[in-house]
Design a protein around this motif. Structure first.
Motif, PDB file in Angstrom:
ATOM      1  N   TRP A 289       0.843  -1.203   0.000  1.00 44.79           N
ATOM      2  CA  TRP A 289       0.000   0.000   0.000  1.00 44.79           C
ATOM      3  C   TRP A 289       0.879   1.254   0.000  1.00 44.79           C
ATOM      4  CZ3 TRP A 289      -4.851   0.321  -1.229  1.00 44.79           C
ATOM      5  CH2 TRP A 289      -5.672   1.355  -0.772  1.00 44.79           C
ATOM      6  N   LYS A 290       1.886   1.253   0.848  1.00 43.93           N
ATOM      7  CA  LYS A 290       2.817   2.381   0.916  1.00 43.93           C
ATOM      8  C   LYS A 290       3.530   2.580  -0.421  1.00 43.93           C
ATOM      9  CE  LYS A 290       7.149   3.747   3.165  1.00 43.93           C
ATOM     10  NZ  LYS A 290       8.203   3.306   4.119  1.00 43.93           N
ATOM     11  N   GLN A 291       3.969   1.490  -1.039  1.00 43.61           N
ATOM     12  CA  GLN A 291       4.655   1.584  -2.327  1.00 43.61           C
ATOM     13  C   GLN A 291       3.730   2.161  -3.399  1.00 43.61           C
ATOM     14  OE1 GLN A 291       7.792   1.157  -3.343  1.00 43.61           O
ATOM     15  NE2 GLN A 291       7.158   1.696  -5.432  1.00 43.61           N
ATOM     16  N   MET A 292       2.486   1.733  -3.422  1.00 45.66           N
ATOM     17  CA  MET A 292       1.549   2.259  -4.413  1.00 45.66           C
ATOM     18  C   MET A 292       1.342   3.763  -4.227  1.00 45.66           C
ATOM     19  SD  MET A 292      -1.342  -0.725  -5.019  1.00 45.66           S
ATOM     20  CE  MET A 292      -1.839  -0.895  -3.303  1.00 45.66           C
ATOM     21  N   HIS A 293       1.321   4.215  -2.989  1.00 40.49           N
ATOM     22  CA  HIS A 293       1.146   5.643  -2.731  1.00 40.49           C
ATOM     23  C   HIS A 293       2.382   6.440  -3.110  1.00 40.49           C
ATOM     24  CE1 HIS A 293      -2.378   5.029   0.316  1.00 40.49           C
ATOM     25  NE2 HIS A 293      -2.697   4.745  -0.940  1.00 40.49           N
ATOM     26  N   GLU A 294       3.548   5.844  -2.951  1.00 42.35           N
ATOM     27  CA  GLU A 294       4.765   6.509  -3.432  1.00 42.35           C
ATOM     28  C   GLU A 294       4.694   6.722  -4.941  1.00 42.35           C
ATOM     29  OE1 GLU A 294       8.011   4.087  -2.153  1.00 42.35           O
ATOM     30  OE2 GLU A 294       7.871   4.723  -0.050  1.00 42.35           O
ATOM     31  N   GLU A 295       4.181   5.715  -5.628  1.00 43.13           N
ATOM     32  CA  GLU A 295       4.012   5.839  -7.082  1.00 43.13           C
ATOM     33  C   GLU A 295       3.015   6.947  -7.416  1.00 43.13           C
ATOM     34  OE1 GLU A 295       2.806   2.027  -8.465  1.00 43.13           O
ATOM     35  OE2 GLU A 295       4.589   1.011  -7.687  1.00 43.13           O
ATOM     36  N   MET A 296       1.901   7.002  -6.690  1.00 42.00           N
ATOM     37  CA  MET A 296       0.887   8.009  -6.968  1.00 42.00           C
ATOM     38  C   MET A 296       1.418   9.417  -6.731  1.00 42.00           C
ATOM     39  SD  MET A 296      -2.543   6.135  -5.435  1.00 42.00           S
ATOM     40  CE  MET A 296      -3.732   7.240  -6.196  1.00 42.00           C
ATOM     41  N   ALA A 297       2.258   9.594  -5.727  1.00 41.44           N
ATOM     42  CA  ALA A 297       2.847  10.913  -5.473  1.00 41.44           C
ATOM     43  C   ALA A 297       3.694  11.365  -6.649  1.00 41.44           C
ATOM     44  CB  ALA A 297       3.664  10.883  -4.190  1.00 41.44           C
ATOM     45  N   ALA A 298       4.242  10.397  -7.389  1.00 40.44           N
ATOM     46  CA  ALA A 298       5.075  10.726  -8.554  1.00 40.44           C
ATOM     47  C   ALA A 298       4.250  11.022  -9.796  1.00 40.44           C
ATOM     48  CB  ALA A 298       6.042   9.575  -8.838  1.00 40.44           C
ATOM     49  N   TRP A 299       2.912  10.915  -9.698  1.00 48.14           N
ATOM     50  CA  TRP A 299       2.077  11.262 -10.848  1.00 48.14           C
ATOM     51  C   TRP A 299       2.121  12.755 -11.140  1.00 48.14           C
ATOM     52  CZ3 TRP A 299      -3.072   8.066  -9.912  1.00 48.14           C
ATOM     53  CH2 TRP A 299      -2.765   6.691  -9.995  1.00 48.14           C
ATOM     54  N   SER A 300       2.570  13.550 -10.175  1.00 52.14           N
ATOM     55  CA  SER A 300       2.786  14.984 -10.390  1.00 52.14           C
ATOM     56  C   SER A 300       4.251  15.307 -10.143  1.00 52.14           C
ATOM     57  CB  SER A 300       1.916  15.811  -9.438  1.00 52.14           C
ATOM     58  OG  SER A 300       2.308  17.171  -9.450  1.00 52.14           O
ATOM     59  N   SER A 301       4.767  16.235 -10.923  1.00 58.23           N
ATOM     60  CA  SER A 301       6.153  16.665 -10.706  1.00 58.23           C
ATOM     61  C   SER A 301       6.297  17.440  -9.403  1.00 58.23           C
ATOM     62  CB  SER A 301       6.631  17.523 -11.881  1.00 58.23           C
ATOM     63  OG  SER A 301       5.816  18.685 -12.006  1.00 58.23           O
ATOM     64  N   ARG A 302       5.172  17.810  -8.806  1.00 58.34           N
ATOM     65  CA  ARG A 302       5.190  18.534  -7.534  1.00 58.34           C
ATOM     66  C   ARG A 302       4.463  17.731  -6.460  1.00 58.34           C
ATOM     67  NH1 ARG A 302       2.940  24.388  -8.642  1.00 58.34           N
ATOM     68  NH2 ARG A 302       3.743  24.737  -6.524  1.00 58.34           N
ATOM     69  N   GLY A 303       4.582  16.414  -6.537  1.00 56.68           N
ATOM     70  CA  GLY A 303       3.921  15.545  -5.586  1.00 56.68           C
ATOM     71  C   GLY A 303       4.771  15.263  -4.363  1.00 56.68           C
ATOM     72  N   SER A 304       4.123  15.067  -3.237  1.00 55.29           N
ATOM     73  CA  SER A 304       4.815  14.670  -2.014  1.00 55.29           C
ATOM     74  C   SER A 304       4.018  13.586  -1.320  1.00 55.29           C
ATOM     75  CB  SER A 304       5.003  15.869  -1.081  1.00 55.29           C
ATOM     76  OG  SER A 304       3.759  16.407  -0.674  1.00 55.29           O
ATOM     77  N   HIS A 305       4.716  12.791  -0.534  1.00 58.80           N
ATOM     78  CA  HIS A 305       4.108  11.633   0.121  1.00 58.80           C
ATOM     79  C   HIS A 305       4.353  11.732   1.615  1.00 58.80           C
ATOM     80  CE1 HIS A 305       4.030   6.970   0.672  1.00 58.80           C
ATOM     81  NE2 HIS A 305       2.863   7.517   0.972  1.00 58.80           N
ATOM     82  N   LEU A 306       3.267  11.659   2.401  1.00 57.58           N
ATOM     83  CA  LEU A 306       3.362  11.804   3.850  1.00 57.58           C
ATOM     84  C   LEU A 306       2.779  10.577   4.528  1.00 57.58           C
ATOM     85  CD1 LEU A 306       3.948  13.565   6.359  1.00 57.58           C
ATOM     86  CD2 LEU A 306       1.646  14.527   6.112  1.00 57.58           C
ATOM     87  N   LEU A 307       3.574   9.967   5.417  1.00 51.94           N
ATOM     88  CA  LEU A 307       3.120   8.820   6.189  1.00 51.94           C
ATOM     89  C   LEU A 307       2.513   9.306   7.498  1.00 51.94           C
ATOM     90  CD1 LEU A 307       6.186   6.441   5.712  1.00 51.94           C
ATOM     91  CD2 LEU A 307       4.149   6.674   4.269  1.00 51.94           C
ATOM     92  N   VAL A 308       1.355   8.764   7.841  1.00 58.02           N
ATOM     93  CA  VAL A 308       0.669   9.154   9.081  1.00 58.02           C
ATOM     94  C   VAL A 308       0.686   7.930   9.993  1.00 58.02           C
ATOM     95  CG1 VAL A 308      -1.375  10.212  10.072  1.00 58.02           C
ATOM     96  CG2 VAL A 308      -0.787  10.664   7.687  1.00 58.02           C
ATOM     97  N   ALA A 309       1.628   7.927  10.923  1.00 59.30           N
ATOM     98  CA  ALA A 309       1.925   6.727  11.703  1.00 59.30           C
ATOM     99  C   ALA A 309       0.794   6.307  12.628  1.00 59.30           C
ATOM    100  CB  ALA A 309       3.203   6.947  12.512  1.00 59.30           C
ATOM    101  N   ASP A 310       0.026   7.260  13.121  1.00 64.89           N
ATOM    102  CA  ASP A 310      -0.966   6.950  14.150  1.00 64.89           C
ATOM    103  C   ASP A 310      -2.395   7.069  13.635  1.00 64.89           C
ATOM    104  OD1 ASP A 310      -0.750   9.647  13.801  1.00 64.89           O
ATOM    105  OD2 ASP A 310      -0.707  10.159  15.936  1.00 64.89           O
ATOM    106  N   ALA A 311      -2.608   6.772  12.369  1.00 67.93           N
ATOM    107  CA  ALA A 311      -3.959   6.846  11.803  1.00 67.93           C
ATOM    108  C   ALA A 311      -4.271   5.585  11.026  1.00 67.93           C
ATOM    109  CB  ALA A 311      -4.099   8.057  10.886  1.00 67.93           C
ATOM    110  N   GLY A 312      -5.550   5.188  11.085  1.00 63.70           N
ATOM    111  CA  GLY A 312      -6.032   4.108  10.249  1.00 63.70           C
ATOM    112  C   GLY A 312      -6.497   4.652   8.911  1.00 63.70           C
ATOM    113  N   HIS A 313      -7.233   3.835   8.180  1.00 64.80           N
ATOM    114  CA  HIS A 313      -7.626   4.190   6.815  1.00 64.80           C
ATOM    115  C   HIS A 313      -8.387   5.508   6.748  1.00 64.80           C
ATOM    116  CE1 HIS A 313      -8.571   3.611   2.639  1.00 64.80           C
ATOM    117  NE2 HIS A 313      -9.861   3.403   2.850  1.00 64.80           N
ATOM    118  N   ASP A 314      -9.221   5.787   7.734  1.00 68.05           N
ATOM    119  CA  ASP A 314      -9.988   7.040   7.760  1.00 68.05           C
ATOM    120  C   ASP A 314      -9.163   8.132   8.438  1.00 68.05           C
ATOM    121  OD1 ASP A 314     -12.240   5.963   6.483  1.00 68.05           O
ATOM    122  OD2 ASP A 314     -13.024   5.205   8.389  1.00 68.05           O
TER     123      ASP A 314
END
Length: 339
Positions: A289-314
């Motif tokens: 799941w994390k890897q797929m989101h890293e890929e999605m962040a790269a869909w924009s040249s100005r994309g960033s990816h943030l991990l939220v350690a203490d949150a579930g899906h919502d």
């Protein structure tokens, strides 16, 4: 003697049939009263927007300023209330709109097939007919993230930035297929089938328990519209594969500011049971799941990816300030671009 037994059997069957009919009529009356009380006790926040075809979509816009932020809920029953903890924080700084898709909460159902295509068309019509104009910053959670991507594909000139909150990925099914077997509960289908007779309304408190981040009033509203919303949720779930396929070929978000948020709290025991996987498999699924989101962040040249350690899906419910901060960072970036 035989005639007497047959007569007794017929009498018994007739009595059972009469009881079933009476119960069905009582259940139908209970459901109709429940619908009346739902509309009376929980009026739609914002406005009901006529989008044509005799249908209206609930749209709740607050605040002033540009760009306008538009929230898209995930595969859930709470519609615009999915964003109740985030929208006010954003509306304090710019225009912020949340809405309920067709058939969820206050919005009228549609006869069109559910999924990404319908969601994009309805949202575009609701915004246009309400007089809301871009540029928009789209904020989508889970499957709503892909709906937001689909909106960008179809109406890209109106989209200035995006925030994707633990979003679905077009390839998520095949990438995790070897870990779990898809399961759509027969009990849910039975419940939906008997919704006109009050079954879902009576079961709503058990089906939709109140989580700690929800107010009692919100949960009462969500439960009041549950028979309608659960039917829509099941239909959208059945259409997930088509929705994933619909946006599979579009991965170019240009240079739009983009933030992708990933929930990293370990899966709970209940979530693991629901997915029918072990805790070790859960960690592997989360890594994918994390890897797929890293890929999605790269869909924009100005994309960033943030991990939220203490949150579930919502994440928008578990950590609303994190989502609000991400949205406002994109709003600031869009404003900087326009100067």
């Amino acid at each position: 003697m035989r005639t007497s037994r047959h007569s007794t059997l017929r009498t018994g069957l007739a009595a059972v049939a009469a009881i079933v009919v009476a119960a069905a009529l009582a259940g139908a009356a209970y459901e109709q009263i429940g619908r009346y009380r739902a509309a009376r006790d929980f009026p739609a926040p914002g406005k009901m927007i006529d989008i044509g075809g005799g249908r209206r979509i609930q749209l709740d816009c607050r605040g002033t300023g540009a760009p306008t932020v538009v929230f898209e809920a995930g595969l859930s029953v709470d519609g615009s209330l999915s964003w109740s903890a985030v929208q006010p924080k954003v509306a304090a700084h710019t225009r912020a709109c949340a809405y309920s898709r067709a058939g969820l909460m206050w919005s009228d159902p549609s006869n069109a097939p559910p999924g990404a295509r319908q969601a994009v068309r309805d949202l575009r019509a609701a915004l246009a007919n309400a007089g809301e104009r871009g540029p928009f910053v789209l904020v989508g959670q889970s499957l709503g993230g892909l709906y937001s991507v689909g909106f960008t594909r179809d109406f890209g000139a109106e989209v200035a930035g995006l925030v994707l909150v633990d979003p679905s990925h077009p390839e998520q099914v095949e990438r995790v297929a070897h870990f779990m077997t898809e399961s759509r509960s027969m009990r849910s289908r039975i419940g939906v089938a008997f919704a006109p007779f009050g079954v879902l309304r009576a079961a709503a408190p058990a089906l939709l328990p109140q989580p700690p981040h929800r107010s009692a009033h919100e949960m009462q509203a969500i439960r009041a519209f549950a028979p309608k919303s659960l039917r829509t949720q099941l239909a959208e779930s059945d259409a997930t594969d088509a929705s994933l396929a619909d946006v599979k070929g579009f991965r170019d978000l240009g240079d739009r500011p983009l933030v992708v948020l990933t929930a990293m709290a370990p899966y709970t025991a209940a979530e693991l049971r629901g997915m029918k996987i072990t805790s070790e498999q859960g960690r592997q699924v989360q890594a994918i799941w994390k890897q797929m989101h890293e890929e999605m962040a790269a869909w924009s040249s100005r994309g960033s990816h943030l991990l939220v350690a203490d949150a579930g899906h919502d994440i928008q419910l578990d950590r609303p300030q994190v989502v609000a901060d991400a949205v406002l960072s994109v709003v600031d970036a869009v404003r900087s671009n326009s100067r």
